[in-house]
Design an enzyme around this catalytic site. Structure first.
Site: not given
Lengths: 336, 336
Positions: B253, B282, B300
């Site tokens: 993460r 993000e 991602h």
């Protein structure tokens, strides 16, 4: 001992050392000379005669007694070059592939040829894996997407395809191919191969015909030597057999693939993707591929690490030392 | 049976099936519904009330008896959401990390939480390897170079660094970290790790402190869960300990790393490179990284393959079936 005596001794010692002729195109620098000079007298015609004509003249005048030649990178060694070196007994190559050397003439004259041996194998195998995951998972393409700032505007990037479970066909299970296989196993791929002949010590399925290998593979990794027989072995039929989802990785030589056909297949969506470190007319890369996101284009980098160059120095030095002391060579190429 | 009778039966059967509440942000589509609908009555508030206020109102009116919730992607489950679901017994997550769920409140109320289990582990590990080789060998950067047409003009691309022999520190040796380790072994890397606690079944060296791990590593691969304790665990001190040639790969993460510090280190050349699939905010990627060739930026994507989504469907279905039949769950998260 006075300074002049030391110099004189060094000079005498230098003259006593075996002579090694350096053969290189001007674009290839030769960075290993310091270490080699403690063992050999290096003769580099380019330092005396930078023009091709004068190099030939230099060789005719100064290299008739030379028995050992060190060929830097893929500098071509033609039959014409060889004819100027009547005493030549060994060509020490610095690359994995030695398709730039006239091997037929070497065989005819009984000239030994050595290559880079295993020096580059691990790095090339690493690079092959990187290209493969990149094509399947679109790493380079998503990096372009990421750094273009498009993520906030367009949302997620299209999904790729999993490496695990893929049937990978290795074209040429030599030093590089074996390292590729070792890595693929850890990713859960199933492996098959084609090669000049079946290796009875290897348990992976063997296909004598590359077309049959392609039919039974999702991916082809091309890492064999370029010879008269293997030129354009990855042709239209092989690509058709591999199919629309098929991926081709080439870390061997550009001419192992019929590049014109490959470009057609990729542009028309008849192949799933390609990871190419080598091309038929380097440094030219087919422009039709520049806009394709299922293709990774790399400027012949697979061998380029400081670690592999250090390993190469050992191989070169080892081969030359072995030659001049009549010991077994480290990486003699079998000239069939 | 007439068509209306069939419909009536289907309707009755549908009503008899256990109810599963779908929880998702509008940006996350839910594509598994067809298969789940044969086993469960799916209630998706977004199909009734697309606005946040009306979703809360919908939950208050229709979800008080719901015992199972399926959380799509990283849609936040706050204590406020949980307070609207007094009968909730299980949150079935669809991601590997479940930092978007208020785990403290779940633990307090005895609500079970499941995650994606091993569904994504292999794909994320593959991607971590691809990012690592890419950063070390500059694959994406050389692809940009290759497709820009600069090769003929500027010659070869700068050399990278070999993967084999690198000391790789894995931050979080769970399902993903173990798959990463398996792959790294095949590339000849040496492995060490840090984790909440030492796993006595694992022979790799364990460091209780991530700074000590960094001091003894060339590369850090970050793949642990994001919790209050692990937020910004890769901070300035860890980056300093890793050193100027050090490489950081993050497939966990974004907030596991102090991103502001990371950007500073990379821009100032105080780190060797980074491969980042996740970011703190993000879909925003720090613009300072856009021009760096020792950085790979990926939106991602590490989990995104059709194969991992198929595996995820099995895990979701398996967890829900197990919950409603009182059998062991497939991927329960330990709420410490």
């Amino acid at each position: 001992m006075s300074e002049s005596e030391t110099q004189s001794n060094q000079s005498r010692n230098q003259q006593d050392l075996p002579v090694v002729l350096i053969h290189r195109l001007p674009i290839f620098n030769f960075s290993f000379s310091t270490r080699l000079q403690t063992h050999f007298t290096l003769v580099d015609p380019l330092l005396h005669s930078p023009e091709p004509d004068s190099i030939h003249s230099f060789l005719s005048r100064h290299a008739t007694s030379v028995s050992a030649l060190l060929c830097v990178g893929p500098s071509p060694i033609t039959s014409q070059t060889l004819s100027l070196l009547p005493s030549l007994q060994i060509v020490v190559g610095t690359s994995a592939g030695i398709d730039h050397v006239d091997l037929i003439e070497c065989r005819r004259r009984g000239i030994i040829v050595t290559n880079a041996g295993h020096a580059f194998s691990e790095d090339v195998a690493d690079y092959a894996l990187a290209l493969l995951i990149d094509v399947l998972r679109r790493v380079s393409a998503s990096d372009r997407f990421g750094r273009s700032g498009m993520w906030p505007k367009y949302g997620t990037y299209p999904v790729g395809s999993k490496l695990g479970g893929k049937r990978v066909g290795i074209v040429g299970l030599g030093s590089i191919g074996s390292e590729v296989a070792k890595r693929l196993v850890a990713f859960g791929c199933s492996i098959a191969y084609t090669s000049r002949k079946k290796n009875p010590a290897i348990s992976y399925p063997f296909y004598a015909n590359v077309c049959d290998l392609a039919t039974n593979s999702d991916v082809l990794i091309v890492c064999c030597a370029l010879t008269v027989e293997t030129r354009h072995m990855i042709n239209k039929d092989v690509m058709t057999a591999l199919g629309k989802e098929g991926v081709i990785i080439n870390v061997g030589r550009g001419s192992l693939i019929d590049e014109k056909e490959l470009v057609q297949f990729l542009v028309q969506g008849e192949l799933g993707g390609a990871g190419l470190d080598v091309f038929e007319k380097e440094p030219d890369v087919p422009k039709e591929l520049f806009t394709l996101d299922n293709v990774v284009l790399s400027p012949h980098l697979a061998v380029l690490t400081p670690e592999s160059f250090a390993a190469l120095q050992e191989v070169i030095l080892g081969n030359l030392m072995a030659f001049f002391t009549n010991k077994p060579l480290l990486s003699q190429v079998q000239l069939e």
